[in-house]
Design an enzyme around this catalytic site. Structure first.
Site, PDB file in Angstrom:
ATOM      1  N   SER A 149      36.261  52.605  19.491  1.00 53.93           N
ATOM      2  CA  SER A 149      36.101  51.353  18.771  1.00 53.93           C
ATOM      3  C   SER A 149      35.584  50.302  19.738  1.00 53.93           C
ATOM      4  O   SER A 149      35.730  50.438  20.966  1.00 53.93           O
ATOM      5  CB  SER A 149      37.455  50.918  18.200  1.00 53.93           C
ATOM      6  OG  SER A 149      37.437  49.575  17.771  1.00 53.93           O
ATOM      7  N   TYR A 162      47.239  48.833  18.951  1.00 58.84           N
ATOM      8  CA  TYR A 162      46.032  49.629  18.723  1.00 58.84           C
ATOM      9  C   TYR A 162      45.020  49.417  19.848  1.00 58.84           C
ATOM     10  O   TYR A 162      44.438  50.375  20.359  1.00 58.84           O
ATOM     11  CB  TYR A 162      45.435  49.250  17.372  1.00 58.84           C
ATOM     12  CG  TYR A 162      44.159  49.983  17.018  1.00 58.84           C
ATOM     13  CD1 TYR A 162      44.204  51.274  16.502  1.00 58.84           C
ATOM     14  CD2 TYR A 162      42.918  49.379  17.190  1.00 58.84           C
ATOM     15  CE1 TYR A 162      43.034  51.943  16.165  1.00 58.84           C
ATOM     16  CE2 TYR A 162      41.747  50.041  16.858  1.00 58.84           C
ATOM     17  CZ  TYR A 162      41.819  51.324  16.340  1.00 58.84           C
ATOM     18  OH  TYR A 162      40.655  51.985  16.014  1.00 58.84           O
ATOM     19  N   LYS A 166      43.451  52.228  22.391  1.00 57.68           N
ATOM     20  CA  LYS A 166      42.018  52.504  22.489  1.00 57.68           C
ATOM     21  C   LYS A 166      41.511  52.290  23.911  1.00 57.68           C
ATOM     22  O   LYS A 166      40.646  53.036  24.394  1.00 57.68           O
ATOM     23  CB  LYS A 166      41.240  51.630  21.505  1.00 57.68           C
ATOM     24  CG  LYS A 166      41.377  52.056  20.050  1.00 57.68           C
ATOM     25  CD  LYS A 166      40.820  53.441  19.818  1.00 57.68           C
ATOM     26  CE  LYS A 166      40.877  53.840  18.348  1.00 57.68           C
ATOM     27  NZ  LYS A 166      40.343  55.199  18.098  1.00 57.68           N
TER      28      LYS A 166
END
Length: 352
Positions: A149, A162, A166
């Site tokens: 991402s 999150y 990542k």
């Protein structure tokens, strides 16, 4: 669950594992591989979503194998990989995509919730990679695709768990890639950095925002991500793919003026990730942190979220990235986007 008669093989015949295959990007990616005639192992927790995903794969022309697994359970992931090998003999492509998240300020996320996001999103990728390598290294072939991402490089407010996961995946993948190159292995690993995508996660993610969770515009359809992932699986020598002009612009801005981007996101990042005020105390849907969202509800969420009307189904930048022979124009576009965003951030920082 099989989509072909005994003794028959799909047209392409690659054996592909997709984690998080019951919905969103994973669901669209499984369909894209199936359209090539691949044999696709679908790994996820949600039984309703997995059953529907298997039907999608068969209709697209592939063969589906459903394996129910929680990616936070390393032993279960190893067992899932073995089931794929028992069924198909080997694994050609492993796509790590499963994740969990919490939309909330860091101080409102419990230690157990933060740990769970990390175990699914980061350690799930680690376990998936380890399981894939166990079967790929003896054959000296195979490709592992880490679905990343923009947030692997650029943290945003309200998604600390999150973003942390990542970022960890990014560092882990770079380390592993260097090790594979050092040994001259035929196994490849690559990473695909995605923009905001129209998936159902915004209706099932645990949220403590007053408004309903949404992706930061501009938003892309999951099929855009799926095309990039399938391409990356076939071109594993590339270390990384950036999908969508906004991804390129954000990463360039983060490299050039990260402090200004911090201040910009402090002003805009909260409102940009929520829309109309939700009913009840929080903006959460059924929640899938501890159990699959389709479990007690018996509902298949599919690949798309509720943002079809505003989501783009094509990305010129993604096309340029996949067609490296014509990258000159793509680089000019990316540079222009970066310049525009950087100038805007500097003006915004000056007004603060």
């Amino acid at each position: 669950m099989r989509g072909f008669g005994k003794g028959s093989l799909p047209r392409h015949g690659k054996v592909v594992v997709v984690t998080g295959a019951s919905g969103g990007v994973g669901r669209a990616t499984a369909q894209a591989f199936a359209a090539r005639g691949d044999r696709v192992a679908l790994l996820a927790r949600g039984r309703e979503g997995l059953a529907a995903a298997a039907d999608d794969v068969q209709r697209a022309g592939g063969e589906a194998l459903v394996v129910t697994v929680d990616m936070a359970d390393a032993k279960a992931v190893d067992d899932a990989a073995q089931k794929v090998v028992d069924a198909y003999g080997h694994i050609d492509v492993w796509v790590n995509n499963a994740f969990a998240g919490v939309f909330a300020p860091f101080t409102e996320i419990t230690a157990d919730e933060f740990r769970r996001v990390t175990e699914v999103t980061y350690l799930g990728y680690v376990s998936g990679t380890r399981a894939a390598l166990h079967h790929m290294l003896p054959r000296d072939r195979g490709t592992i695709v880490q679905v990343g991402s923009t947030l692997a490089y650029r943290g945003v407010p309200l998604q600390s768990a999150y973003c942390g996961a990542k970022h960890a995946i990014q560092g882990f993948n770079e380390s592993l890639r260097c090790e594979l190159l050092h040994t001259g292995s035929g196994v490849r690993t690559t990473m695909v950095q995605l923009p905001a995508v129209n998936t159902p996660q915004f209706d099932w993610v645990l949220s403590r925002m007053p408004g309903r969770a949404r992706p930061v515009a501009p938003v892309f359809q999951p099929e855009v991500a799926a095309r990039a992932i399938v391409h990356a699986a076939s071109h594993g020598r590339r270390r990384e793919y950036w999908v969508g002009g906004p991804t390129v612009a954000a990463l360039i801005a983060n490299a050039v003026v990260p402090g200004a981007l911090d201040r910009y996101l402090a002003r805009t990042g909260f409102d940009a990730q929520q829309d109309e005020r939700a009913e009840g105390e929080y903006g959460s849907g059924p929640g899938n942190l501890w159990a699959p969202a389709d479990g007690p509800h018996g509902h298949d969420f599919g690949a798309h979220g509720r943002f079809d009307e505003e989501s783009a189904s094509i990305s010129p930048q993604d096309w340029a990235s996949r067609n490296r022979g014509r990258m000159g124009a793509g680089l000019l576009v990316a540079g222009g986007l970066g310049a525009v965003v950087t100038a805007g951030l500097r003006r915004g920082a000056g007004r603060r």
